[in-house]
Enzyme design. Sequence first.
Site, mmCIF file in Angstrom:
data_model
loop_
_atom_site.group_PDB
_atom_site.id
_atom_site.type_symbol
_atom_site.label_atom_id
_atom_site.label_comp_id
_atom_site.label_asym_id
_atom_site.label_seq_id
_atom_site.Cartn_x
_atom_site.Cartn_y
_atom_site.Cartn_z
ATOM 1 N N ASP A 89 -5.193 -2.049 7.994
ATOM 2 C CA ASP A 89 -6.735 -1.969 7.444
ATOM 3 C C ASP A 89 -7.194 -1.490 8.653
ATOM 4 O O ASP A 89 -8.715 -1.483 8.840
ATOM 5 C CB ASP A 89 -6.960 -3.568 6.909
ATOM 6 C CG ASP A 89 -8.411 -3.510 6.515
ATOM 7 O OD1 ASP A 89 -8.685 -2.420 5.461
ATOM 8 O OD2 ASP A 89 -9.120 -3.767 6.327
ATOM 9 N N SER B 193 -13.835 -3.116 2.087
ATOM 10 C CA SER B 193 -12.303 -2.626 1.398
ATOM 11 C C SER B 193 -12.925 -3.355 -0.522
ATOM 12 O O SER B 193 -12.910 -4.643 -0.360
ATOM 13 C CB SER B 193 -11.096 -3.137 1.952
ATOM 14 O OG SER B 193 -11.462 -3.135 3.041
ATOM 15 N N GLN C 288 -5.850 2.528 -0.012
ATOM 16 C CA GLN C 288 -7.068 1.836 0.328
ATOM 17 C C GLN C 288 -7.744 2.290 -0.152
ATOM 18 O O GLN C 288 -8.315 3.705 0.021
ATOM 19 C CB GLN C 288 -7.502 1.300 1.497
ATOM 20 C CG GLN C 288 -8.955 -0.006 1.685
ATOM 21 C CD GLN C 288 -8.392 -0.209 2.455
ATOM 22 O OE1 GLN C 288 -9.706 -0.088 3.499
ATOM 23 N NE2 GLN C 288 -7.732 -0.941 3.228
#
Length: 330
Positions: free
Chosen positions: A244, A265, A315
């Site tokens: 991430d 996110s 994502q």
Amino acid sequence: MAEGDPGDSDQKTKSTEDESSETNATAFLHDQDLKSVLVTSVLNLEELDVDLYRGTHHWVPRSQRLFGGQIVGQALVAAAKSVSDNLFAHSLHCYFVRAGDPKVPVLYQVERTRDGRSFAVRSVKAIQHGQPILTCQASFHMLQPSPLQHQFTMPVVPQPEDLLTVEELIHLYLSKPDLAEKSKQGLNKLLANEVPIEIKPVNPPHFYRRAASEPKKLFWVRARGHIGEGNMKLHCCVAAYVSDFAFLGTALLPYPDYRAHFSASLDHAMWFHSTFRTDEWMLYECESPWAGGSRGLVQGRMWRRDGVLAASCSQEGVLRVKPVTESSKL
């Protein structure tokens, strides 16, 4: 070391050995300290009850919201504790439903959704203030050989030994005499971040010069310190943490005249393909195939140095932007 008489060669050899031993001992302790930060602290959960764990925080981004990779990594740790030793994570799918509060710990509640002969599924809920901040589904699989094997080809890039770390790049930019004071302040803030991973960009960004580029970036990444081989469950959790980092920002690369005044996110998915070590250099290939409607989609591939595809990621996140003013250099 001071130079001695020619007859002091034995003493010099002994001194060199002593210095080498001290250096190795210092390096060992340094690695142990770093391992303690990443593994013992960041991904070490306190067991409160059966399938109930508590996690604390190590690094908090400048946004003062919890780092999404930490929550995903800790959720996978909790899930992995409830499966047998011969099962390994092959995928996870997470939704970030609320911003995390860095002032309080996170509770991880595991539900044993299914235990099959070769697969197991776990549902994990990350909770703060009595409400979920993340929901995660993780699937585990018993390793099974198959004649079906293929993958993309790893990009050809410079090796990590030939590149500078982000910290080294920042120091290089700070040494420039014509660097604006505001830029210096911003770079020094970046240096103050004690991130437990090491990054070497393949195409180093210009921190004080904006230019449009394709929504793609490549960087070598590894965990700081020694983790060791043989614990694939732990390496998957570390990879989830790493995945991430600087991921969603890939979608902003074509737009140098805008900066995100709010980004978050929305979801995060990951697939693990082969064995790997996160304390060894891996190439993270990130790209954004689409952006629109104040959202951006990013995809990533993690490559081992020998060209084996280790993991894939995807994502989507919120990206609310505003124009960059002339006075802003970062």
